[in-house]
Write an enzyme that holds these catalytic residues in place. Structure first.
Site, PDB file in Angstrom:
ATOM      1  N   ASN A 210      31.605  -9.974 -37.387  1.00 36.82           N
ATOM      2  CA  ASN A 210      31.818  -9.579 -38.788  1.00 36.82           C
ATOM      3  C   ASN A 210      32.919  -8.528 -38.854  1.00 36.82           C
ATOM      4  OD1 ASN A 210      30.559  -6.843 -38.522  1.00 36.82           O
ATOM      5  ND2 ASN A 210      28.815  -8.114 -37.932  1.00 36.82           N
ATOM      6  N   PRO A 307      16.621 -10.536 -33.127  1.00 41.26           N
ATOM      7  CA  PRO A 307      15.585  -9.591 -33.549  1.00 41.26           C
ATOM      8  C   PRO A 307      16.145  -8.651 -34.622  1.00 41.26           C
ATOM      9  CG  PRO A 307      16.369  -9.083 -31.326  1.00 41.26           C
ATOM     10  CD  PRO A 307      17.011 -10.370 -31.723  1.00 41.26           C
ATOM     11  N   ILE A 309      16.568  -5.243 -35.385  1.00 40.32           N
ATOM     12  CA  ILE A 309      16.466  -4.036 -34.546  1.00 40.32           C
ATOM     13  C   ILE A 309      15.930  -2.850 -35.344  1.00 40.32           C
ATOM     14  CG2 ILE A 309      17.826  -2.455 -33.095  1.00 40.32           C
ATOM     15  CD1 ILE A 309      19.739  -5.165 -33.001  1.00 40.32           C
ATOM     16  N   PHE A 326      21.585   1.090 -43.065  1.00 42.21           N
ATOM     17  CA  PHE A 326      22.621   0.775 -44.050  1.00 42.21           C
ATOM     18  C   PHE A 326      22.297  -0.580 -44.660  1.00 42.21           C
ATOM     19  CE2 PHE A 326      26.352   3.633 -44.000  1.00 42.21           C
ATOM     20  CZ  PHE A 326      25.866   4.575 -43.099  1.00 42.21           C
ATOM     21  N   LYS A 340      14.792  -3.472 -48.147  1.00 41.65           N
ATOM     22  CA  LYS A 340      15.056  -3.223 -46.722  1.00 41.65           C
ATOM     23  C   LYS A 340      14.449  -1.883 -46.285  1.00 41.65           C
ATOM     24  CE  LYS A 340      19.179  -6.061 -46.601  1.00 41.65           C
ATOM     25  NZ  LYS A 340      20.634  -6.147 -46.562  1.00 41.65           N
TER      26      LYS A 340
END
Ligand code: CTP
Length: 403
Positions: A210, A307, A309, A326, A340
């Site tokens: 990315n 996963p 993290i 973030f 989140k």
């Protein structure tokens, strides 16, 4: 910020950004500093000495051999007087002279003689900044303890776009304040930061990744280091140099990051996860370069989930530990970020709408909302360093509240 009575020498060299240094002088004076300006001859072609003289309320020195009309001391006087010596803008020329110890005008002579901390704010065309000679000179100066701020990237006066823009006066003022009034409020704390992009290999020459540059994570690492923390950075692929004075663990993939995090999260007081992690990796990593198949116009590759993290760290969260994540979003920013925050058991999430100009990946600025369980704080467009300071302020507040 308070700079009352502090003696600051400001060297101004010949670049278009010299006009910004007028605002720098105003701001420093406003905070109570005594500012003494030394201009190179070329700088006076961009801004007149009278501007700096008026703003600083001090005589401006422009040449070693000028008659001491106002300033009746020899050239080393300013070198001795300086508590901090700033050069903004710093051209490739002054950087090269300093690297070689050349002293052929008032500014280069004085900066060579000073024992004060020196802060350079480079400003030049991208090609000049990235030239091997300039980079080698900057490296030499940094190795000698010279401090630098910027340059940032953006539209340059020459019409190019890229690295080379002088840092904003407000950020230079903060850096000066940081030198003269060092805040050591993170002393004794261990701070772990993840930065950059993960790379998910497909074969020896290809990967999925990315746009993350590592700039936000490194701004956090530098700010935490300067405030006295013991900093560890787990660092994926980045496009900027790793900060000095921090422990660095290099990783490539999300799985590497997961392992590094699991090994290191146990003794950290504050963990900030600024890395942009790939949610999926290739099911199979080919040992040899994949070849194009004749007649195959559509290729399907299988991905498996990585996963989470941050979530795994949240599940292992120790009492008193502060976890920050973030959220890079392109829609429903606050709603998604709040989900989140809860799902990953975070204490704070920094929500970025990456579609906004000046926010997100690969730029020097950011726009964010800091979301905690108690509420939200909007952070307007500012440098990543300045946002980093605000994130650390909030992290420390949360950490102290847990005690
Ligand atoms: N993160 C992580 N592990 C992952 C994905 C993300 O630790 N596999 C972390 C990031 O470092 C960041 C936070 O989780 O601190 C949010 O990352 P983001 O990519 O915005 O969210 P995702 O959980 O991946 O959700 P989505 O991709 O659906 O937006």
């Amino acid at each position: 910020m308070n700079l009352t009575g502090r003696e600051i020498v400001l060297g101004v060299t010949g670049g278009i950004a010299a006009y910004k240094s007028a605002a720098l002088v105003s701001r420093l004076r406003h905070l109570g500093a005594n500012v003494h300006v030394i201009m190179t001859r070329n700088a006076t072609e961009f801004v007149s000495a009278l501007t700096f003289q008026t703003l600083s309320a001090n005589p401006v020195v422009t040449d070693t051999f000028q008659a001491p009309e106002y300033w009746n001391v020899e050239h080393v006087a300013l070198a001795k007087l300086a508590e901090v010596f700033v050069i903004a803008p710093a051209t490739a020329n002054i950087i090269a002279k300093m690297a070689c110890g050349i002293a052929d005008d008032m500014l280069s002579t004085t900066v060579l003689a000073t024992k004060a901390p020196v802060l350079l704010a480079p400003a030049m065309n991208t090609g000049m900044w990235t030239a091997a000679a300039t980079q080698e000179n900057i490296r030499k100066l940094k190795d000698r303890g010279i401090l630098t701020i910027g340059p940032g990237s953006g539209m340059l006066a020459c019409g190019d776009s890229g690295d080379g823009r002088m840092s904003e006066p407000e950020d230079i003022v903060k850096a000066v304040d940081g030198i003269l009034n060092p805040r050591k409020d993170l002393q004794g704390l261990r701070v772990l930061i993840t930065a950059g992009a993960t790379r998910e290999r497909l074969d020896p020459v290809r990967f999925l990744t990315n746009d993350s540059s590592g700039k936000m994570g490194f701004a956090l690492a530098e700010a935490a280091r300067d405030r006295g923390a013991e900093v560890t950075v787990i660092c994926g692929n980045v496009s900027v140099p790793v900060p000095d004075g921090v422990r660095t663990i290099r990783i490539e993939s999300a799985m590497d990051l997961y392992e590094a995090m699991m090994q290191n999260c146990g003794d950290q007081q504050i963990i900030i996860q600024a890395a942009a992690v790939a949610d999926y990796r290739f099911k199979e990593i080919r040992k040899e370069k994949m070849k194009k198949q004749a007649g195959e116009t559509c290729l399907t590759l299988e991905l498996v989930e990585n996963p989470d993290i941050a979530k795994a760290t949240g599940e292992r969260k120790l009492s008193g530990q502060i976890l920050i994540g973030f959220a890079a979003e392109t829609e429903h920013l606050l709603e998604n970020a709040e989900k989140k925050l809860a799902k990953k058991n975070l204490d704070m999430i920094v929500a970025n709408d990456v579609t906004r100009e000046g926010a997100g990946f690969n730029v020097d600025t950011n726009i964010a909302t800091l979301i905690t369980r108690e509420g939200q704080t909007e952070m307007p467009l500012q440098s990543k360093r300045s946002l980093a300071e605000a994130i650390l302020d909030k992290a420390l507040e949360l950490y102290s509240a847990e005690d």
